[in-house]
Design a protein around this motif. Structure first.
Motif, PDB file in Angstrom:
ATOM      1  N   ASP A  20      29.750  26.336  15.712  1.00 29.93           N
ATOM      2  CA  ASP A  20      28.290  26.316  15.584  1.00 29.93           C
ATOM      3  C   ASP A  20      27.629  26.985  16.779  1.00 29.93           C
ATOM      4  N   GLU A  21      28.158  26.745  17.975  1.00 25.49           N
ATOM      5  CA  GLU A  21      27.613  27.399  19.176  1.00 25.49           C
ATOM      6  C   GLU A  21      27.882  28.905  19.136  1.00 25.49           C
ATOM      7  N   ALA A  22      29.020  29.300  18.588  1.00 27.14           N
ATOM      8  CA  ALA A  22      29.333  30.722  18.450  1.00 27.14           C
ATOM      9  C   ALA A  22      28.360  31.397  17.486  1.00 27.14           C
ATOM     10  N   ARG A  23      27.988  30.696  16.434  1.00 22.15           N
ATOM     11  CA  ARG A  23      27.004  31.218  15.478  1.00 22.15           C
ATOM     12  C   ARG A  23      25.660  31.443  16.165  1.00 22.15           C
ATOM     13  N   VAL A  24      25.248  30.490  16.976  1.00 18.84           N
ATOM     14  CA  VAL A  24      23.988  30.620  17.718  1.00 18.84           C
ATOM     15  C   VAL A  24      24.092  31.779  18.714  1.00 18.84           C
ATOM     16  N   LEU A  25      25.233  31.891  19.376  1.00 13.61           N
ATOM     17  CA  LEU A  25      25.459  32.983  20.324  1.00 13.61           C
ATOM     18  C   LEU A  25      25.344  34.333  19.620  1.00 13.61           C
ATOM     19  N   ALA A  26      25.944  34.449  18.447  1.00 13.12           N
ATOM     20  CA  ALA A  26      25.887  35.702  17.685  1.00 13.12           C
ATOM     21  C   ALA A  26      24.453  36.064  17.325  1.00 13.12           C
ATOM     22  N   MET A  27      23.681  35.071  16.943  1.00  6.95           N
ATOM     23  CA  MET A  27      22.269  35.324  16.623  1.00  6.95           C
ATOM     24  C   MET A  27      21.496  35.709  17.880  1.00  6.95           C
ATOM     25  N   HIS A  28      21.753  35.000  18.978  1.00  9.94           N
ATOM     26  CA  HIS A  28      21.065  35.281  20.246  1.00  9.94           C
ATOM     27  C   HIS A  28      21.356  36.696  20.746  1.00  9.94           C
ATOM     28  N   LEU A  29      22.601  37.139  20.586  1.00 15.86           N
ATOM     29  CA  LEU A  29      22.990  38.477  21.040  1.00 15.86           C
ATOM     30  C   LEU A  29      22.695  39.561  20.000  1.00 15.86           C
ATOM     31  N   SER A  30      22.172  39.157  18.845  1.00 13.66           N
ATOM     32  CA  SER A  30      21.867  40.077  17.740  1.00 13.66           C
ATOM     33  C   SER A  30      23.098  40.881  17.324  1.00 13.66           C
ATOM     34  N   LEU A  31      24.229  40.198  17.230  1.00 14.52           N
ATOM     35  CA  LEU A  31      25.461  40.858  16.805  1.00 14.52           C
ATOM     36  C   LEU A  31      25.394  41.139  15.308  1.00 14.52           C
ATOM     37  N   ASP A  32      25.949  42.271  14.902  1.00 13.16           N
ATOM     38  CA  ASP A  32      26.026  42.580  13.481  1.00 13.16           C
ATOM     39  C   ASP A  32      26.885  41.526  12.799  1.00 13.16           C
ATOM     40  N   ARG A  33      26.432  41.068  11.629  1.00 14.44           N
ATOM     41  CA  ARG A  33      27.177  40.069  10.871  1.00 14.44           C
ATOM     42  C   ARG A  33      27.420  40.604   9.470  1.00 14.44           C
ATOM     43  N   ARG A  34      28.577  40.247   8.930  1.00  8.48           N
ATOM     44  CA  ARG A  34      28.936  40.733   7.608  1.00  8.48           C
ATOM     45  C   ARG A  34      29.823  39.709   6.918  1.00  8.48           C
ATOM     46  N   LYS A  35      29.543  39.474   5.660  1.00  7.32           N
ATOM     47  CA  LYS A  35      30.374  38.581   4.851  1.00  7.32           C
ATOM     48  C   LYS A  35      31.587  39.374   4.375  1.00  7.32           C
ATOM     49  N   SER A  36      32.784  38.878   4.670  1.00  3.69           N
ATOM     50  CA  SER A  36      34.017  39.559   4.281  1.00  3.69           C
ATOM     51  C   SER A  36      34.427  39.165   2.868  1.00  3.69           C
ATOM     52  N   ARG A  37      35.357  39.913   2.331  1.00  2.00           N
ATOM     53  CA  ARG A  37      35.842  39.631   0.966  1.00  2.00           C
ATOM     54  C   ARG A  37      36.521  38.286   0.865  1.00  2.00           C
ATOM     55  N   ASP A  38      37.032  37.788   1.994  1.00  4.93           N
ATOM     56  CA  ASP A  38      37.693  36.481   1.971  1.00  4.93           C
ATOM     57  C   ASP A  38      36.697  35.328   2.051  1.00  4.93           C
ATOM     58  N   GLY A  39      35.403  35.658   2.086  1.00  2.00           N
ATOM     59  CA  GLY A  39      34.372  34.636   2.100  1.00  2.00           C
ATOM     60  C   GLY A  39      33.906  34.230   3.486  1.00  2.00           C
ATOM     61  N   ASN A  40      34.601  34.671   4.527  1.00  4.43           N
ATOM     62  CA  ASN A  40      34.208  34.340   5.892  1.00  4.43           C
ATOM     63  C   ASN A  40      33.204  35.357   6.426  1.00  4.43           C
ATOM     64  N   THR A  41      32.259  34.869   7.199  1.00  3.43           N
ATOM     65  CA  THR A  41      31.334  35.759   7.881  1.00  3.43           C
ATOM     66  C   THR A  41      31.977  36.181   9.188  1.00  3.43           C
ATOM     67  N   ARG A  42      31.889  37.470   9.478  1.00  7.64           N
ATOM     68  CA  ARG A  42      32.433  37.998  10.724  1.00  7.64           C
ATOM     69  C   ARG A  42      31.322  38.682  11.497  1.00  7.64           C
ATOM     70  N   VAL A  43      31.447  38.642  12.819  1.00  7.39           N
ATOM     71  CA  VAL A  43      30.484  39.292  13.698  1.00  7.39           C
ATOM     72  C   VAL A  43      31.191  40.408  14.464  1.00  7.39           C
ATOM     73  N   LYS A  44      30.465  41.488  14.708  1.00 13.01           N
ATOM     74  CA  LYS A  44      31.024  42.602  15.457  1.00 13.01           C
ATOM     75  C   LYS A  44      30.750  42.360  16.943  1.00 13.01           C
ATOM     76  N   LEU A  45      31.820  42.398  17.734  1.00 16.08           N
ATOM     77  CA  LEU A  45      31.676  42.133  19.157  1.00 16.08           C
ATOM     78  C   LEU A  45      30.938  43.272  19.841  1.00 16.08           C
ATOM     79  N   ASP A  46      30.077  42.907  20.802  1.00 17.12           N
ATOM     80  CA  ASP A  46      29.432  43.911  21.627  1.00 17.12           C
ATOM     81  C   ASP A  46      30.379  44.292  22.771  1.00 17.12           C
ATOM     82  N   PHE A  47      29.950  45.207  23.636  1.00 21.11           N
ATOM     83  CA  PHE A  47      30.826  45.704  24.691  1.00 21.11           C
ATOM     84  C   PHE A  47      31.312  44.581  25.615  1.00 21.11           C
ATOM     85  N   GLY A  48      30.427  43.674  25.996  1.00 17.63           N
ATOM     86  CA  GLY A  48      30.806  42.573  26.889  1.00 17.63           C
ATOM     87  C   GLY A  48      31.845  41.656  26.279  1.00 17.63           C
ATOM     88  N   LEU A  49      31.687  41.324  25.010  1.00 16.25           N
ATOM     89  CA  LEU A  49      32.653  40.456  24.334  1.00 16.25           C
ATOM     90  C   LEU A  49      33.973  41.177  24.088  1.00 16.25           C
TER      91      LEU A  49
END
Length: 94
Positions: A20-49
């Protein structure tokens, strides 16, 4: 530049927090998010991550250089074919 996509659980492991904290972090950092075919949402890491991710790989038990060396050796062995004493296996003769 490579793209690394992680689930919230994977990002949580990388960041040392809960999913849940990772989800908030992804939103805070405005990371690209995408729903995968397996049903999981994935975020694209920025340069720092991505930098943190590569650091964790380098610090692992099995060194990155050792892994590359092992892969090259395996490739060499697999692409070398059969030895002359094993020609019968290549021809399908028992």
């Amino acid at each position: 530049m490579p793209q690394i996509w992680m689930t919230y659980d994977e990002l949580a492991t990388l960041s040392g927090c809960s999913a849940d904290e990772a989800r908030v972090l992804a939103m805070h950092l405005s990371l690209d998010r995408r729903k995968s075919r397996d049903g999981n949402t994935r975020v694209k890491l920025d340069f720092g991550l991505m930098t943190r991710f590569f650091e964790t790989i380098r610090e692992g038990e099995f060194g990155l250089d050792d892994a590359v060396t092992a892969l090259r050796e395996t490739h060499r062995q697999m692409s070398g074919g059969f030895g002359t004493d094993q020609d019968s296996f290549r021809r399908g003769v028992a």
